[in-house]
Scaffold this active site. Structure first.
Site, PDB file in Angstrom:
ATOM      1  N   SER A   1      -2.261 -12.989  -0.995  1.00  0.00           N
ATOM      2  CA  SER A   1      -0.852 -12.997  -0.602  1.00  0.00           C
ATOM      3  C   SER A   1      -0.536 -14.221   0.266  1.00  0.00           C
ATOM      4  CB  SER A   1      -0.502 -11.678   0.095  1.00  0.00           C
ATOM      5  OG  SER A   1       0.889 -11.491   0.166  1.00  0.00           O
TER       6      SER A   1
ATOM      7  N   ASP B   1       3.017  -5.269  -8.964  1.00  0.00           N
ATOM      8  CA  ASP B   1       3.214  -5.840  -7.624  1.00  0.00           C
ATOM      9  C   ASP B   1       4.700  -5.921  -7.304  1.00  0.00           C
ATOM     10  OD1 ASP B   1       3.255  -7.397  -5.270  1.00  0.00           O
ATOM     11  OD2 ASP B   1       1.462  -8.496  -5.876  1.00  0.00           O
TER      12      ASP B   1
ATOM     13  N   HIS C   1       0.389  -4.440  -5.030  1.00  0.00           N
ATOM     14  CA  HIS C   1       0.026  -5.591  -4.187  1.00  0.00           C
ATOM     15  C   HIS C   1      -1.258  -5.249  -3.438  1.00  0.00           C
ATOM     16  CE1 HIS C   1       0.982  -9.428  -2.363  1.00  0.00           C
ATOM     17  NE2 HIS C   1       0.863  -8.917  -1.139  1.00  0.00           N
TER      18      HIS C   1
END
Length: 223
Positions: free
Chosen positions: A119, A173, A204
């Site tokens: 991320s 996600d 995610h």
């Protein structure tokens, strides 16, 4: 100018390290978040891989009402074109580069160092890895995107044009939509970088199949 290294969690091999993986966490997490993944990777002991999980600095995050948390950069907007604070990205990239240089000073060549990130951490890994002056063993971008795709052509380093880049994303996600990961791959490939795309039926996060695929890829890169 020397700077104080970011604090980090380290997982060392049973023998003298021959390679290093520097793995960057996501927003609000810490180096402790991904450290437990090392045993799950089940890496052969003879590869003697050292894992370094840095803690991002604590900073106020605009979209979270200015709440302070560990973050590689501020997020001022949910609009992906303006999501990453470029000043923060560059500052964090410089701090992570100092970690790479420290590993090199300790005898691990750049060609045996993998730069990984999830991320927000993946944004830093992509930004630094494509601009870093020495050839790395590999770059891992997990559930992430690119912060400044338009500046890459002018700032790219040829050193890592041939470096394999592992890009992974979840089809479910909702934090970083999969189209952002696919867009990053297009930008990388249009600038001459070598990517491999992996997608998983997950949100995610990371999943077992992804961890297994990362293990195989790391062994290929660091063998």
């Amino acid at each position: 100018m020397s700077q104080e290294l970011l604090p980090y969690v380290e997982v060392n091999p049973t023998q003298a390290p021959k390679a290093t993986v520097i793995w960057l966490h996501g927003l609000g997490d810490s180096g402790n978040g991904f450290a437990p993944i090392v045993p799950e990777l089940n890496m052969p002991e003879d590869l003697a891989i050292r894992f370094v999980f840095p803690h991002a600095p604590t900073r106020p995050i605009t979209i979270n009402g200015g709440m302070a948390m560990r973050a590689w950069y501020d997020i001022a907007s949910m609009d992906f074109n303006n999501r990453a604070d470029s000043k923060g990205v560059r500052e964090s990239a410089a701090q992570v580069e100092a970690l790479i240089e420290a590993e090199i000073s300790n005898g691990i060549p750049a060609s045996k160092i993998v730069l990984a990130g999830f991320s927000q951490g993946g944004v830093i890994a992509a930004h630094l890895g494509t601009r870093y002056k020495n050839s790395l063993a590999g770059i891992m971008m997990l559930s992430t995107y690119m912060s400044e795709p338009n500046t890459l052509a002018a700032e790219a380093s040829d050193a890592n044009k041939a470096t394999p880049i592992f890009v992974a994303h979840g089809t479910q996600d909702e934090v970083v939509p999969i189209m952002m990961g696919k867009s990053a791959v297009k930008v990388l490939e249009s600038n001459g970088y070598s990517t491999s795309w992996h997608e998983y039926a997950m949100p995610h996060s990371v999943c077992k199949q992804e961890i297994d695929d990362i293990s195989i890829w790391l062994q290929q890169r660091l063998n």
